[in-house]
Design a protein around this motif. Structure first.
Motif, PDB file in Angstrom:
ATOM      1  N   ALA A  10     -29.803 -17.363  40.747  1.00 37.58           N
ATOM      2  CA  ALA A  10     -31.035 -17.281  41.534  1.00 37.58           C
ATOM      3  C   ALA A  10     -30.917 -18.129  42.793  1.00 37.58           C
ATOM      4  O   ALA A  10     -31.348 -17.722  43.876  1.00 37.58           O
ATOM      5  CB  ALA A  10     -32.235 -17.726  40.691  1.00 37.58           C
ATOM      6  N   GLY A  11     -30.308 -19.299  42.678  1.00 34.37           N
ATOM      7  CA  GLY A  11     -30.132 -20.171  43.836  1.00 34.37           C
ATOM      8  C   GLY A  11     -29.240 -19.552  44.902  1.00 34.37           C
ATOM      9  O   GLY A  11     -29.468 -19.737  46.092  1.00 34.37           O
ATOM     10  N   PHE A  12     -28.240 -18.818  44.472  1.00 33.62           N
ATOM     11  CA  PHE A  12     -27.339 -18.155  45.410  1.00 33.62           C
ATOM     12  C   PHE A  12     -27.855 -16.783  45.835  1.00 33.62           C
ATOM     13  O   PHE A  12     -27.274 -16.146  46.711  1.00 33.62           O
ATOM     14  CB  PHE A  12     -25.942 -17.986  44.803  1.00 33.62           C
ATOM     15  CG  PHE A  12     -25.071 -19.200  44.937  1.00 33.62           C
ATOM     16  CD1 PHE A  12     -24.559 -19.582  46.169  1.00 33.62           C
ATOM     17  CD2 PHE A  12     -24.751 -19.958  43.821  1.00 33.62           C
ATOM     18  CE1 PHE A  12     -23.734 -20.701  46.287  1.00 33.62           C
ATOM     19  CE2 PHE A  12     -23.931 -21.071  43.930  1.00 33.62           C
ATOM     20  CZ  PHE A  12     -23.427 -21.446  45.164  1.00 33.62           C
ATOM     21  N   GLU A  37     -16.883 -18.589  43.164  1.00 38.57           N
ATOM     22  CA  GLU A  37     -16.922 -17.358  43.972  1.00 38.57           C
ATOM     23  C   GLU A  37     -18.177 -17.304  44.838  1.00 38.57           C
ATOM     24  O   GLU A  37     -18.111 -16.937  46.016  1.00 38.57           O
ATOM     25  CB  GLU A  37     -16.821 -16.125  43.075  1.00 38.57           C
ATOM     26  CG  GLU A  37     -15.447 -15.952  42.458  1.00 38.57           C
ATOM     27  CD  GLU A  37     -15.409 -14.901  41.351  1.00 38.57           C
ATOM     28  OE1 GLU A  37     -16.469 -14.283  41.039  1.00 38.57           O
ATOM     29  OE2 GLU A  37     -14.324 -14.708  40.784  1.00 38.57           O
ATOM     30  N   CYS A  38     -19.312 -17.674  44.276  1.00 44.81           N
ATOM     31  CA  CYS A  38     -20.561 -17.686  45.058  1.00 44.81           C
ATOM     32  C   CYS A  38     -20.469 -18.679  46.213  1.00 44.81           C
ATOM     33  O   CYS A  38     -20.865 -18.367  47.349  1.00 44.81           O
ATOM     34  CB  CYS A  38     -21.750 -18.036  44.169  1.00 44.81           C
ATOM     35  SG  CYS A  38     -22.294 -16.712  43.085  1.00 44.81           S
ATOM     36  N   ALA A  39     -19.957 -19.873  45.934  1.00 45.67           N
ATOM     37  CA  ALA A  39     -19.838 -20.896  46.975  1.00 45.67           C
ATOM     38  C   ALA A  39     -18.850 -20.448  48.052  1.00 45.67           C
ATOM     39  O   ALA A  39     -19.129 -20.583  49.248  1.00 45.67           O
ATOM     40  CB  ALA A  39     -19.408 -22.229  46.364  1.00 45.67           C
ATOM     41  N   VAL A  43     -19.774 -19.862  52.058  1.00 45.02           N
ATOM     42  CA  VAL A  43     -19.095 -20.574  53.147  1.00 45.02           C
ATOM     43  C   VAL A  43     -18.418 -19.570  54.082  1.00 45.02           C
ATOM     44  O   VAL A  43     -18.554 -19.654  55.303  1.00 45.02           O
ATOM     45  CB  VAL A  43     -18.076 -21.593  52.581  1.00 45.02           C
ATOM     46  CG1 VAL A  43     -17.185 -22.144  53.678  1.00 45.02           C
ATOM     47  CG2 VAL A  43     -18.808 -22.729  51.871  1.00 45.02           C
ATOM     48  N   ALA A  44     -17.702 -18.600  53.508  1.00 51.02           N
ATOM     49  CA  ALA A  44     -16.960 -17.624  54.319  1.00 51.02           C
ATOM     50  C   ALA A  44     -17.879 -16.748  55.165  1.00 51.02           C
ATOM     51  O   ALA A  44     -17.518 -16.362  56.277  1.00 51.02           O
ATOM     52  CB  ALA A  44     -16.088 -16.752  53.415  1.00 51.02           C
ATOM     53  N   SER A  45     -19.063 -16.454  54.656  1.00 51.38           N
ATOM     54  CA  SER A  45     -19.982 -15.565  55.376  1.00 51.38           C
ATOM     55  C   SER A  45     -20.838 -16.293  56.410  1.00 51.38           C
ATOM     56  O   SER A  45     -21.596 -15.668  57.141  1.00 51.38           O
ATOM     57  CB  SER A  45     -20.899 -14.842  54.387  1.00 51.38           C
ATOM     58  OG  SER A  45     -21.837 -15.751  53.839  1.00 51.38           O
ATOM     59  N   GLY A  46     -20.729 -17.612  56.433  1.00 52.02           N
ATOM     60  CA  GLY A  46     -21.546 -18.380  57.371  1.00 52.02           C
ATOM     61  C   GLY A  46     -23.002 -18.460  56.952  1.00 52.02           C
ATOM     62  O   GLY A  46     -23.887 -18.641  57.789  1.00 52.02           O
ATOM     63  N   PHE A 108     -14.902 -30.831  33.536  1.00 50.37           N
ATOM     64  CA  PHE A 108     -14.302 -29.515  33.338  1.00 50.37           C
ATOM     65  C   PHE A 108     -14.084 -28.805  34.667  1.00 50.37           C
ATOM     66  O   PHE A 108     -13.097 -28.104  34.856  1.00 50.37           O
ATOM     67  CB  PHE A 108     -15.216 -28.666  32.437  1.00 50.37           C
ATOM     68  CG  PHE A 108     -14.761 -27.252  32.287  1.00 50.37           C
ATOM     69  CD1 PHE A 108     -13.807 -26.917  31.348  1.00 50.37           C
ATOM     70  CD2 PHE A 108     -15.267 -26.255  33.109  1.00 50.37           C
ATOM     71  CE1 PHE A 108     -13.364 -25.613  31.227  1.00 50.37           C
ATOM     72  CE2 PHE A 108     -14.836 -24.948  32.997  1.00 50.37           C
ATOM     73  CZ  PHE A 108     -13.875 -24.627  32.050  1.00 50.37           C
ATOM     74  N   PHE A 109     -14.974 -28.996  35.615  1.00 43.86           N
ATOM     75  CA  PHE A 109     -14.969 -28.239  36.864  1.00 43.86           C
ATOM     76  C   PHE A 109     -13.977 -28.746  37.910  1.00 43.86           C
ATOM     77  O   PHE A 109     -13.716 -28.054  38.883  1.00 43.86           O
ATOM     78  CB  PHE A 109     -16.384 -28.211  37.457  1.00 43.86           C
ATOM     79  CG  PHE A 109     -17.363 -27.561  36.534  1.00 43.86           C
ATOM     80  CD1 PHE A 109     -17.501 -26.188  36.508  1.00 43.86           C
ATOM     81  CD2 PHE A 109     -18.131 -28.323  35.663  1.00 43.86           C
ATOM     82  CE1 PHE A 109     -18.387 -25.575  35.641  1.00 43.86           C
ATOM     83  CE2 PHE A 109     -19.020 -27.723  34.795  1.00 43.86           C
ATOM     84  CZ  PHE A 109     -19.153 -26.344  34.779  1.00 43.86           C
ATOM     85  N   LYS A 110     -13.402 -29.918  37.729  1.00 36.30           N
ATOM     86  CA  LYS A 110     -12.542 -30.502  38.764  1.00 36.30           C
ATOM     87  C   LYS A 110     -11.328 -29.638  39.082  1.00 36.30           C
ATOM     88  O   LYS A 110     -10.844 -29.651  40.205  1.00 36.30           O
ATOM     89  CB  LYS A 110     -12.122 -31.918  38.413  1.00 36.30           C
ATOM     90  CG  LYS A 110     -11.007 -32.039  37.410  1.00 36.30           C
ATOM     91  CD  LYS A 110     -10.608 -33.497  37.233  1.00 36.30           C
ATOM     92  CE  LYS A 110      -9.539 -33.639  36.204  1.00 36.30           C
ATOM     93  NZ  LYS A 110      -8.202 -33.364  36.688  1.00 36.30           N
ATOM     94  N   ASP A 111     -10.839 -28.881  38.127  1.00 34.42           N
ATOM     95  CA  ASP A 111      -9.697 -28.003  38.376  1.00 34.42           C
ATOM     96  C   ASP A 111     -10.114 -26.620  38.855  1.00 34.42           C
ATOM     97  O   ASP A 111      -9.262 -25.801  39.190  1.00 34.42           O
ATOM     98  CB  ASP A 111      -8.844 -27.875  37.100  1.00 34.42           C
ATOM     99  CG  ASP A 111      -8.208 -29.191  36.703  1.00 34.42           C
ATOM    100  OD1 ASP A 111      -7.871 -29.989  37.600  1.00 34.42           O
ATOM    101  OD2 ASP A 111      -8.056 -29.439  35.493  1.00 34.42           O
ATOM    102  N   HIS A 112     -11.407 -26.367  38.905  1.00 31.37           N
ATOM    103  CA  HIS A 112     -11.930 -25.071  39.337  1.00 31.37           C
ATOM    104  C   HIS A 112     -12.528 -25.115  40.738  1.00 31.37           C
ATOM    105  O   HIS A 112     -12.657 -24.085  41.383  1.00 31.37           O
ATOM    106  CB  HIS A 112     -13.003 -24.576  38.353  1.00 31.37           C
ATOM    107  CG  HIS A 112     -12.470 -24.312  36.989  1.00 31.37           C
ATOM    108  ND1 HIS A 112     -11.922 -23.105  36.621  1.00 31.37           N
ATOM    109  CD2 HIS A 112     -12.380 -25.113  35.895  1.00 31.37           C
ATOM    110  CE1 HIS A 112     -11.533 -23.168  35.368  1.00 31.37           C
ATOM    111  NE2 HIS A 112     -11.800 -24.372  34.899  1.00 31.37           N
ATOM    112  N   TYR A 113     -12.931 -26.303  41.189  1.00 36.93           N
ATOM    113  CA  TYR A 113     -13.614 -26.449  42.467  1.00 36.93           C
ATOM    114  C   TYR A 113     -12.775 -27.243  43.446  1.00 36.93           C
ATOM    115  O   TYR A 113     -12.100 -28.197  43.071  1.00 36.93           O
ATOM    116  CB  TYR A 113     -14.927 -27.224  42.302  1.00 36.93           C
ATOM    117  CG  TYR A 113     -16.011 -26.580  41.503  1.00 36.93           C
ATOM    118  CD1 TYR A 113     -15.963 -25.261  41.091  1.00 36.93           C
ATOM    119  CD2 TYR A 113     -17.122 -27.327  41.138  1.00 36.93           C
ATOM    120  CE1 TYR A 113     -16.982 -24.695  40.355  1.00 36.93           C
ATOM    121  CE2 TYR A 113     -18.156 -26.767  40.405  1.00 36.93           C
ATOM    122  CZ  TYR A 113     -18.081 -25.458  40.012  1.00 36.93           C
ATOM    123  OH  TYR A 113     -19.088 -24.904  39.287  1.00 36.93           O
TER     124      TYR A 113
END
Length: 162
Positions: A10-12, A37-39, A43-46, A108-113
């Motif tokens: 919802a936030g994205f 992927e959402c982040a 970023v890529a789309s501005g 857990f997320f440090k290797d994903h982000y």
């Protein structure tokens, strides 16, 4: 995790990921991939990242408030305990002091982000903590995604006023 995924989506402004039928470890991996992927797309789309941060924070705030009410959280000690348990559920070993000092020894997320994704997703952290602890701002002084051994942050409680 599924509730968090729905609120993150919802936030994205995106459809939530399909996490049904997955084992617990796979649910968390699916959520990490979805948020990255959402982040990355934002970023890529501005896209307006400030607006996304605000929506992520709001969604997480409502989730944190729901948890605080459901667990009948009273006072800073119980709030700190609930924050720790909420993070444990998503693979994060977080120590939260009643004064707002935060240390993360394992994530857990440090290797994903990467650093950008981590900084954007931190809006969820701030919102969740504000919903549980009471209004305030989260300020990081170090992150594992930027090469540190641990994450360090401080949740600055909003002044009550005179």
């Amino acid at each position: 995790v599924r509730e968090l995924a729905a609120r993150t989506a919802a936030g994205f402004g995106a459809a939530p990921p399909s996490l049904a039928g997955r084992r617990a470890s796979r649910v968390l991996e699916g959520y990490a991939r979805f948020t990255r992927e959402c982040a990355d797309r934002a970023v890529a789309s501005g896209a307006d990242l400030a607006a996304i941060r605000g929506r992520l924070r709001r969604e997480a705030f409502l989730f944190g408030l729901t948890l605080a009410v459901a667990f009948k959280t009273r006072g800073p000690r119980q709030a700190a305990r609930l924050v720790r348990l909420a993070y444990k559920a998503v693979g994060i070993d977080l120590r939260a002091g009643r004064n707002g000092d935060i240390r993360v020894a394992r994530c857990f997320f440090k290797d994903h982000y990467g650093p950008e994704t981590c900084a954007l997703i931190a809006s969820l952290d701030e919102g969740l903590m504000a919903g549980i602890w009471g209004e305030g701002r989260l300020e990081f002084s170090g992150r594992m995604t930027s090469g540190r051994d641990e994450c360090r942050a401080r949740f600055e409680f909003q002044d009550e006023g005179p």
